[in-house]
Structure formats: C-alpha cells, structure tokens
Enzyme design. Structure first.
Site, short mmCIF file in Angstrom:
data_model
loop_
_atom_site.label_atom_id
_atom_site.label_comp_id
_atom_site.label_asym_id
_atom_site.label_seq_id
_atom_site.Cartn_x
_atom_site.Cartn_y
_atom_site.Cartn_z
N GLU A 64 -52.91 -4.66 24.02
CA GLU A 64 -53.40 -4.92 22.67
C GLU A 64 -54.50 -3.90 22.32
OE1 GLU A 64 -54.32 -9.00 22.26
OE2 GLU A 64 -54.86 -8.81 20.15
N ARG B 189 -46.74 -12.17 39.10
CA ARG B 189 -45.84 -13.33 39.13
C ARG B 189 -44.39 -12.92 39.31
NH1 ARG B 189 -49.94 -14.65 35.72
NH2 ARG B 189 -48.81 -13.91 33.88
P1 AMP Z 1 -45.43 -8.02 27.55
O1 AMP Z 1 -45.64 -6.67 28.14
O2 AMP Z 1 -46.14 -8.22 26.25
O3 AMP Z 1 -43.97 -8.40 27.47
O4 AMP Z 1 -46.16 -9.07 28.51
C1 AMP Z 1 -45.52 -9.55 29.66
C2 AMP Z 1 -46.46 -9.70 30.81
O5 AMP Z 1 -47.68 -10.34 30.44
C3 AMP Z 1 -45.82 -10.54 31.88
O6 AMP Z 1 -46.12 -9.96 33.14
C4 AMP Z 1 -46.45 -11.91 31.72
O7 AMP Z 1 -46.77 -12.47 32.96
C5 AMP Z 1 -47.72 -11.67 30.91
N1 AMP Z 1 -47.83 -12.55 29.73
C6 AMP Z 1 -47.84 -12.15 28.44
N2 AMP Z 1 -47.97 -13.18 27.60
C7 AMP Z 1 -48.04 -14.30 28.37
C8 AMP Z 1 -48.17 -15.71 28.08
N3 AMP Z 1 -48.25 -16.19 26.84
N4 AMP Z 1 -48.20 -16.56 29.13
C9 AMP Z 1 -48.11 -16.09 30.41
N5 AMP Z 1 -48.01 -14.80 30.73
C10 AMP Z 1 -47.96 -13.89 29.73
#
Ligand code: AMP
Length: 170
Positions: free
Chosen positions: A95, A58
């Site tokens: 996770e 995205r």
């Molecule tokens: P993080 O590495 O935990 O910051 O996760 C970010 C990535 O995971 C991004 O590329 C987001 O598109 C996706 N992502 C994580 N949580 C969500 C959520 N609740 N809704 C949509 N996309 C998410």
C-alpha cells in the site's frame, strides 16, 4: 464440511480498516485442516506437479502439507535475507512502498511442474511476484492455489492466465 466456519475475522488487524482472515482455527482443527489439504490437492491429482512452492509464512503451512499429500517436493519463497544460498528476488507493491521476496536459484529445474500456494489472495501482488520468480527459473506453473480469495479486490486480474483455485471466496 463448511470451511468458512473455521476462518476467524479479526477487525482492524494489522491496522484500522483491515479485516484480517485468520486461518489459525482451521489449522488447529484436525478434520478441517485435512479437508482443506485434500481440497487444495484436488486440481493436481490428474496432472501431478513436481514441486509445491509456498510463500512465507502462512503459505508454508499449507504448502508443505500439500506437497506431502501430492508426493511432491516443497520450495520456500522467503522474505529478503532469510535464504542462505544464492537467490534471485522480485519486488512487489505494498500500500505504501515496495517489498521483495526471494527464492534459491537452484530450487527449480527448467520445465518442472509447479503449484504455488498461499493462504489468501487479496490484491494479487504477492502471488504475481512469486510467479515472476518461478517463471525466471523456467518452472512450468500448473496452478495457483489459495485457501481464501477476497474476490472484491480483483487479485485474479494480476495473475495472467494460470489456473487459480480457491477453497473459500468472499
Ligand atoms: P496481496 O498481495 O494483496 O494479494 O496479499 C496477499 C498476502 O497478504 C497473503 O500472503 C496474505 O497472507 C496477506 N493478506 C492480505 N490481506 C489479508 C487479510 N485480509 N487477511 C489475512 N491475510 C491477508
């Protein structure tokens, strides 16, 4: 314009307990999409960047549009095995277990000014790994931009001192 009206909450996707923030309604609305790109561009108007780096998948949608808006080039960071030429990679925590991402080694020249873009900041692991790749190629990070920030996950704490911009914060 209230961009939050164009974010759809999808409970229990991709798994139970996660509320997925779906940006599909936002990019489907021509006015909302334009406003989002203009707002993402704002911090970089006064101090232009050479490249926008977008994170699969995205981050490509917003990153490519932002690059055009800013008159910058676009560089993709992709999942492993997708980029055809020589790459470097960075690992990040999921996770359960780890994943990695890649960038072409010749994608950034030393000292080029870079804006990194993704749709959403959650725990920050994804963007931290992307920053590691850009820094390894000696790009100069000008800012980290997101459409959405989930503030309760404190992702900013993983992202050092770089300026962080988010259009919508939950
Ligand atoms: P993080 O590495 O935990 O910051 O996760 C970010 C990535 O995971 C991004 O590329 C987001 O598109 C996706 N992502 C994580 N949580 C969500 C959520 N609740 N809704 C949509 N996309 C998410």
């Amino acid at each position: 314009m209230d961009l939050t009206a164009f974010i759809r909450d999808v409970p229990d996707f991709p798994k139970p307990g996660i509320v997925f923030k779906d940006i599909a309604p936002l990019i489907a609305d021509r006015a909302a999409f334009r406003v989002a790109i203009e707002q993402l561009a704002c911090p970089y108007r006064a101090a232009p960047v050479d490249l926008v780096v977008g994170i699969e998948a995205r981050g490509f949608i917003f990153g490519a549009a932002l690059a055009l808006e800013l008159g910058a080039g676009f560089v993709p960071i992709r999942k492993p095995g997708k980029l055809p030429s020589a790459t470097i990679s960075a690992e990040y925590e999921l996770e359960y277990g780890t994943d990695s991402m890649e960038i072409h080694t010749d994608a950034i020249a030393e000292g080029q000014k870079i804006a990194l873009v993704d749709d959403l900041l959650a725990t920050g692991g994804t963007m931290a790994a992307a920053c590691q790749l850009v820094s390894a190629l000696k790009g100069e990070i000008a800012g980290l931009s997101f459409v959405i920030e989930l503030t309760f996950l404190h992702g900013r704490e993983k992202l050092g001192d770089w300026p962080i911009h988010a259009l919508i914060r939950y």
